[in-house]
Design a protein around this motif. Structure first.
Motif, mmCIF file in Angstrom:
data_model
loop_
_atom_site.group_PDB
_atom_site.id
_atom_site.type_symbol
_atom_site.label_atom_id
_atom_site.label_comp_id
_atom_site.label_asym_id
_atom_site.label_seq_id
_atom_site.Cartn_x
_atom_site.Cartn_y
_atom_site.Cartn_z
ATOM 1 N N UNK A 26 0.844 -1.193 0.000
ATOM 2 C CA UNK A 26 0.000 0.000 0.000
ATOM 3 C C UNK A 26 0.879 1.242 0.000
ATOM 4 N N UNK A 27 0.901 1.965 -1.113
ATOM 5 C CA UNK A 27 1.647 3.234 -1.180
ATOM 6 C C UNK A 27 0.689 4.401 -1.421
ATOM 7 N N UNK A 43 -5.106 -3.838 -5.176
ATOM 8 C CA UNK A 43 -4.800 -5.044 -4.404
ATOM 9 C C UNK A 43 -4.571 -4.808 -2.919
ATOM 10 N N UNK A 44 -3.778 -3.818 -2.537
ATOM 11 C CA UNK A 44 -3.479 -3.640 -1.110
ATOM 12 C C UNK A 44 -4.733 -3.332 -0.305
ATOM 13 N N UNK A 79 0.627 -6.066 3.224
ATOM 14 C CA UNK A 79 -0.343 -7.016 3.755
ATOM 15 C C UNK A 79 -0.304 -8.297 2.925
ATOM 16 N N UNK A 80 -0.295 -9.431 3.613
ATOM 17 C CA UNK A 80 -0.219 -10.732 2.950
ATOM 18 C C UNK A 80 -1.579 -11.153 2.406
ATOM 19 N N UNK A 81 -1.559 -12.020 1.396
ATOM 20 C CA UNK A 81 -2.787 -12.558 0.828
ATOM 21 C C UNK A 81 -3.362 -13.655 1.718
ATOM 22 N N UNK A 100 -1.023 1.847 -6.071
ATOM 23 C CA UNK A 100 -0.964 3.307 -6.081
ATOM 24 C C UNK A 100 -2.362 3.895 -5.938
ATOM 25 N N UNK A 101 -2.425 5.158 -5.564
ATOM 26 C CA UNK A 101 -3.699 5.837 -5.408
ATOM 27 C C UNK A 101 -4.129 6.625 -6.630
#
Length: 290
Positions: free
Chosen positions: A137-138, A239-240, A175-177, A198-199
């Motif tokens: 997560x960025x 995804x994050x 964060x893991x899946x 990305x955001x």
């Protein structure tokens, strides 16, 4: 204490506000896609569709693929939309919408994202499939929740040091899946790696039109980042948030991406539609094991 009407907003028919869904409309196995037009590309493989609705960019169809009940939902683009979709999905299965109280027995959904993205690694070619072992997560959205139990501080610290991450940006979260879902979707031809989320599409992904970037070298730094056997495979926008919210809410989530571009060597798929179709069929067949 019941959840206030201003916090859990329902439509006049009792459906959740954005998705326009009732609990009966949702299967235990759910596919997320970004593009609303991709919903029917998936459900065209179903033998029957029992329900279909759309509100804004959120389109949902629930039906049966070879006897397996599956819901397909378009989320639109970005982590902010994932925040809407996952919270409302969880409300449908884990909150009594009449009493506005969480249920005593909570349900775990199986959520599979079928998306497209660009590879950051030269050895992950266009038309390949990437399974996201972690979401990086960025974009900062997950910081509005209590993320300490799901974060990977050691890997995050390594990433922050490697990229010389600006303290003016939100701290990256990794964060893991769902290990359970990963075990079902692991094949020799599947590439694995972290997926950076990305955001935005332009500056947040290193694209320059007229605005200069805070860190024009960030993509290169992400390309080169490695922690033990982990590296960043691809860059996208969902995804994050899917992994983070699913972990916090107790759902299983896995992100699969069709690689239609390779940012490292500048190539683009000659037939991205077929690549996505191949991933759709692959995912549907694997979901029969759920």
């Amino acid at each position: 204490m019941s959840i206030k009407a201003s916090e859990l907003i329902l439509n006049p028919d009792g459906s959740v506000y954005h998705l326009n869904l009732l609990p009966k409309h949702i299967a235990d196995n759910v596919i997320f896609v970004g593009d609303q037009d991709r919903v029917e590309r998936i459900t065209s493989h179903f033998e029957s569709i029992e329900f279909s609705i759309q509100k804004r960019e959120f389109k949902t169809q629930t039906g049966y693929y070879r006897g397996k009940r599956i819901s397909v939902i378009s989320t639109g683009i970005g982590p902010d939309n994932i925040d809407i979709v996952l919270n409302e999905l969880d409300a449908l299965v884990n909150i009594d919408l009449k009493s506005r109280l969480p249920k005593s027995e909570l349900k775990s959904l199986n959520i599979i994202r079928i998306g497209t993205s660009g590879s950051l690694q030269k050895d992950i070619p266009v038309d390949a499939f990437v399974l996201s072992t972690h979401g990086l997560d960025i974009n900062g959205m997950m910081h509005f929740y209590q993320i300490e139990p799901i974060a990977s501080k050691e890997i995050e610290d390594a990433f922050i040091n490697h990229t010389n991450w600006s303290p003016q940006k939100a701290r990256p979260i990794i964060v893991e899946n769902s290990n359970y879902l990963e075990s079902l979707f692991t094949d020799d031809f599947i590439h694995k790696g972290m997926t950076a989320t990305a955001g935005g599409f332009y500056g947040p992904q290193g694209r320059v039109l007229r605005l200069p970037l805070q860190d024009p070298e960030l993509n290169l730094k992400m390309d080169n980042f490695q922690y033990k056997d982990l590296r960043i495979a691809n860059l996208e926008m969902e995804t994050s948030a899917i992994y983070g919210l699913s972990k916090l809410l107790g759902h299983n989530a896995l992100s699969l991406n069709a690689i239609i571009a390779n940012r490292a060597n500048g190539t683009f798929s000659k037939d991205p539609r077929q690549t996505v179709n191949n991933l759709i069929v692959y995912a549907l067949e694997k979901m029969l094991q759920l």
